[in-house]
Design an enzyme around this catalytic site. Sequence first.
Site, PDB file in Angstrom:
ATOM      1  N   LYS A 132       0.840  -1.215   0.000  1.00  0.00           N
ATOM      2  CA  LYS A 132       0.000   0.000   0.000  1.00  0.00           C
ATOM      3  C   LYS A 132       0.875   1.265   0.000  1.00  0.00           C
ATOM      4  O   LYS A 132       0.690   2.152  -0.816  1.00  0.00           O
ATOM      5  CB  LYS A 132      -0.925   0.024   1.228  1.00  0.00           C
ATOM      6  CG  LYS A 132      -1.845  -1.175   1.348  1.00  0.00           C
ATOM      7  CD  LYS A 132      -2.772  -1.067   2.552  1.00  0.00           C
ATOM      8  CE  LYS A 132      -2.071  -1.111   3.894  1.00  0.00           C
ATOM      9  NZ  LYS A 132      -1.371  -2.386   4.197  1.00  0.00           N
ATOM     10  N   ARG A 184     -10.253   0.590   8.170  1.00  0.00           N
ATOM     11  CA  ARG A 184      -9.926  -0.828   8.349  1.00  0.00           C
ATOM     12  C   ARG A 184     -11.105  -1.602   8.913  1.00  0.00           C
ATOM     13  O   ARG A 184     -11.057  -2.827   8.964  1.00  0.00           O
ATOM     14  CB  ARG A 184      -8.775  -0.958   9.345  1.00  0.00           C
ATOM     15  CG  ARG A 184      -7.398  -0.980   8.735  1.00  0.00           C
ATOM     16  CD  ARG A 184      -6.410  -0.833   9.860  1.00  0.00           C
ATOM     17  NE  ARG A 184      -5.177  -1.495   9.668  1.00  0.00           N
ATOM     18  CZ  ARG A 184      -4.080  -0.921   9.184  1.00  0.00           C
ATOM     19  NH1 ARG A 184      -4.103   0.315   8.781  1.00  0.00           N
ATOM     20  NH2 ARG A 184      -2.962  -1.600   9.107  1.00  0.00           N
ATOM     21  N   ARG A 210      11.378  -5.468   5.245  1.00  0.00           N
ATOM     22  CA  ARG A 210      11.223  -4.052   4.884  1.00  0.00           C
ATOM     23  C   ARG A 210      12.173  -3.194   5.730  1.00  0.00           C
ATOM     24  O   ARG A 210      12.360  -3.437   6.920  1.00  0.00           O
ATOM     25  CB  ARG A 210       9.795  -3.589   5.157  1.00  0.00           C
ATOM     26  CG  ARG A 210       9.657  -2.066   5.091  1.00  0.00           C
ATOM     27  CD  ARG A 210       8.274  -1.551   5.309  1.00  0.00           C
ATOM     28  NE  ARG A 210       7.506  -2.341   6.240  1.00  0.00           N
ATOM     29  CZ  ARG A 210       6.185  -2.385   6.251  1.00  0.00           C
ATOM     30  NH1 ARG A 210       5.514  -1.701   5.376  1.00  0.00           N
ATOM     31  NH2 ARG A 210       5.566  -3.118   7.136  1.00  0.00           N
ATOM     32  N   ARG A 261      11.019  -1.240  11.330  1.00  0.00           N
ATOM     33  CA  ARG A 261       9.838  -0.909  12.125  1.00  0.00           C
ATOM     34  C   ARG A 261       9.662  -1.869  13.285  1.00  0.00           C
ATOM     35  O   ARG A 261       9.837  -3.081  13.133  1.00  0.00           O
ATOM     36  CB  ARG A 261       8.594  -0.955  11.226  1.00  0.00           C
ATOM     37  CG  ARG A 261       8.040   0.427  10.934  1.00  0.00           C
ATOM     38  CD  ARG A 261       7.015   0.403   9.863  1.00  0.00           C
ATOM     39  NE  ARG A 261       5.817  -0.353  10.209  1.00  0.00           N
ATOM     40  CZ  ARG A 261       4.736  -0.421   9.449  1.00  0.00           C
ATOM     41  NH1 ARG A 261       4.710   0.231   8.302  1.00  0.00           N
ATOM     42  NH2 ARG A 261       3.687  -1.129   9.807  1.00  0.00           N
ATOM     43  N   ARG A 270      -0.457  -9.105  13.239  1.00  0.00           N
ATOM     44  CA  ARG A 270      -1.059  -8.082  12.365  1.00  0.00           C
ATOM     45  C   ARG A 270      -1.844  -8.750  11.249  1.00  0.00           C
ATOM     46  O   ARG A 270      -2.915  -8.269  10.866  1.00  0.00           O
ATOM     47  CB  ARG A 270       0.024  -7.158  11.796  1.00  0.00           C
ATOM     48  CG  ARG A 270       0.561  -6.186  12.856  1.00  0.00           C
ATOM     49  CD  ARG A 270       1.859  -5.542  12.427  1.00  0.00           C
ATOM     50  NE  ARG A 270       1.776  -4.842  11.177  1.00  0.00           N
ATOM     51  CZ  ARG A 270       2.820  -4.637  10.361  1.00  0.00           C
ATOM     52  NH1 ARG A 270       4.016  -5.093  10.683  1.00  0.00           N
ATOM     53  NH2 ARG A 270       2.655  -3.982   9.240  1.00  0.00           N
TER      54      ARG A 270
HETATM   55  P1  AP5 Z   1       4.774  -1.573   1.899  1.00  0.00           P
HETATM   56  O1  AP5 Z   1       4.427  -0.763   0.708  1.00  0.00           O
HETATM   57  O2  AP5 Z   1       5.519  -0.905   2.993  1.00  0.00           O
HETATM   58  O3  AP5 Z   1       3.487  -2.359   2.448  1.00  0.00           O
HETATM   59  P2  AP5 Z   1       2.176  -1.826   3.183  1.00  0.00           P
HETATM   60  O4  AP5 Z   1       1.000  -2.481   2.561  1.00  0.00           O
HETATM   61  O5  AP5 Z   1       2.184  -0.326   3.241  1.00  0.00           O
HETATM   62  O6  AP5 Z   1       2.413  -2.499   4.587  1.00  0.00           O
HETATM   63  P3  AP5 Z   1       2.295  -1.962   6.087  1.00  0.00           P
HETATM   64  O7  AP5 Z   1       2.951  -3.011   6.898  1.00  0.00           O
HETATM   65  O8  AP5 Z   1       2.805  -0.551   6.223  1.00  0.00           O
HETATM   66  O9  AP5 Z   1       0.782  -1.990   6.282  1.00  0.00           O
HETATM   67  P4  AP5 Z   1       0.014  -2.062   7.619  1.00  0.00           P
HETATM   68  O10 AP5 Z   1      -1.370  -1.830   7.142  1.00  0.00           O
HETATM   69  O11 AP5 Z   1       0.215  -3.272   8.409  1.00  0.00           O
HETATM   70  O12 AP5 Z   1       0.697  -0.903   8.485  1.00  0.00           O
HETATM   71  P5  AP5 Z   1       0.220   0.548   8.902  1.00  0.00           P
HETATM   72  O13 AP5 Z   1       1.400   1.400   8.957  1.00  0.00           O
HETATM   73  O14 AP5 Z   1      -0.952   0.989   8.087  1.00  0.00           O
HETATM   74  O15 AP5 Z   1       5.616  -2.841   1.374  1.00  0.00           O
HETATM   75  C1  AP5 Z   1       6.121  -3.816   2.279  1.00  0.00           C
HETATM   76  C2  AP5 Z   1       7.491  -4.308   1.784  1.00  0.00           C
HETATM   77  O16 AP5 Z   1       7.314  -5.010   0.559  1.00  0.00           O
HETATM   78  C3  AP5 Z   1       8.511  -3.184   1.486  1.00  0.00           C
HETATM   79  O17 AP5 Z   1       9.779  -3.595   1.871  1.00  0.00           O
HETATM   80  C4  AP5 Z   1       8.421  -3.012  -0.036  1.00  0.00           C
HETATM   81  O18 AP5 Z   1       9.667  -2.564  -0.564  1.00  0.00           O
HETATM   82  C5  AP5 Z   1       8.078  -4.426  -0.491  1.00  0.00           C
HETATM   83  N1  AP5 Z   1       7.251  -4.439  -1.688  1.00  0.00           N
HETATM   84  C6  AP5 Z   1       6.163  -3.657  -1.964  1.00  0.00           C
HETATM   85  N2  AP5 Z   1       5.625  -3.986  -3.140  1.00  0.00           N
HETATM   86  C7  AP5 Z   1       6.369  -5.017  -3.627  1.00  0.00           C
HETATM   87  C8  AP5 Z   1       6.303  -5.809  -4.820  1.00  0.00           C
HETATM   88  N3  AP5 Z   1       5.356  -5.596  -5.753  1.00  0.00           N
HETATM   89  N4  AP5 Z   1       7.221  -6.793  -4.960  1.00  0.00           N
HETATM   90  C9  AP5 Z   1       8.181  -7.019  -4.025  1.00  0.00           C
HETATM   91  N5  AP5 Z   1       8.302  -6.300  -2.884  1.00  0.00           N
HETATM   92  C10 AP5 Z   1       7.393  -5.310  -2.691  1.00  0.00           C
HETATM   93  O19 AP5 Z   1      -0.352   0.257  10.370  1.00  0.00           O
HETATM   94  C11 AP5 Z   1       0.495  -0.023  11.456  1.00  0.00           C
HETATM   95  C12 AP5 Z   1      -0.320  -0.132  12.736  1.00  0.00           C
HETATM   96  O20 AP5 Z   1      -0.973   1.125  13.020  1.00  0.00           O
HETATM   97  C13 AP5 Z   1      -1.477  -1.159  12.715  1.00  0.00           C
HETATM   98  O21 AP5 Z   1      -1.023  -2.456  13.022  1.00  0.00           O
HETATM   99  C14 AP5 Z   1      -2.421  -0.578  13.785  1.00  0.00           C
HETATM  100  O22 AP5 Z   1      -1.969  -0.870  15.072  1.00  0.00           O
HETATM  101  C15 AP5 Z   1      -2.284   0.930  13.565  1.00  0.00           C
HETATM  102  N6  AP5 Z   1      -3.283   1.451  12.600  1.00  0.00           N
HETATM  103  C16 AP5 Z   1      -3.013   2.021  11.379  1.00  0.00           C
HETATM  104  N7  AP5 Z   1      -4.147   2.371  10.756  1.00  0.00           N
HETATM  105  C17 AP5 Z   1      -5.165   2.008  11.579  1.00  0.00           C
HETATM  106  C18 AP5 Z   1      -6.587   2.081  11.465  1.00  0.00           C
HETATM  107  N8  AP5 Z   1      -7.190   2.608  10.384  1.00  0.00           N
HETATM  108  N9  AP5 Z   1      -7.334   1.598  12.492  1.00  0.00           N
HETATM  109  C19 AP5 Z   1      -6.750   1.089  13.609  1.00  0.00           C
HETATM  110  N10 AP5 Z   1      -5.417   0.974  13.772  1.00  0.00           N
HETATM  111  C20 AP5 Z   1      -4.627   1.420  12.759  1.00  0.00           C
END
Ligand code: AP5
Length: 213
Positions: A15, A89, A128, A154, A165
Amino acid sequence: MTLRLVFVGPPGAGKGTQAKVICQKWKIPQISTGDMLREAKANGTLPQELVQKMASGGLVPDEAVIELIRARTEKEDAANGFLLDGFPRTVPQAEALNKLLESRGQKLDIVVALDVPKELLMERACLRRTDKRTGQIYHLKYKPPPPDADLEHRADDHEDVVRNRLDTYEKMTADLLPFYEKAGLLKRIDGVGDVEEVTKRVVGALEQVKRLS
Ligand code: AP5
């Protein structure tokens, strides 16, 4: 042209990676609740119970993220659109977003769900690394960082937390995709393949929705 969209997908789906490209192309802000929460944690302004929720791989309460989104989407740079990355979410978050947009006479154009099989997600998240200075996302195997990058691993990207997660995503988000499907907004995109290949699929979906609107 305005564009208001949501990126949904499990941890590590890509994402954040795709959001950066799309936001640059459409000149709209990337609004990531995860980034905002991590920033608040780094500033010492995130309440301790929320820090613990994130560290364990659970979700923070709906009200907390809804308020973050309300305040952020009100800013001037979001007037012509935005990309919500990781929000909503849950169905209550999605309903709150609908209400908020309705009160402003706005609506979502599309909800993009990135589909990636579970076995790839663990590797994507655990390997990552992010450059602290630029926010650029790297991957030790698929997108190796340059030698001068100031890398951060992270706190929630360790195997046991990633597993939690992924479980949380499955449980808490189960109703979200049907909610958006029913609203006619959901577009599922295959998130497997090179980053550039996935970008092409996302761009194709966005261009189609804007052509039809
Ligand atoms: P990346 O693009 O970083 O993946 P992502 O989908 O953004 O993953 P996240 O782990 O950031 O998502 P998340 O939803 O768990 O975390 P968030 O920060 O929102 O890519 C991942 C890796 O893969 C990278 O190394 C990249 O280089 C590689 N990659 C990407 N595309 C690729 C491809 N095509 N091929 C190969 N490699 C590739 O949330 C964190 C925490 O915050 C949650 O756990 C929760 O506690 C809280 N939180 C956030 N939002 C909410 C909400 N709305 N409600 C409640 N709690 C929330």
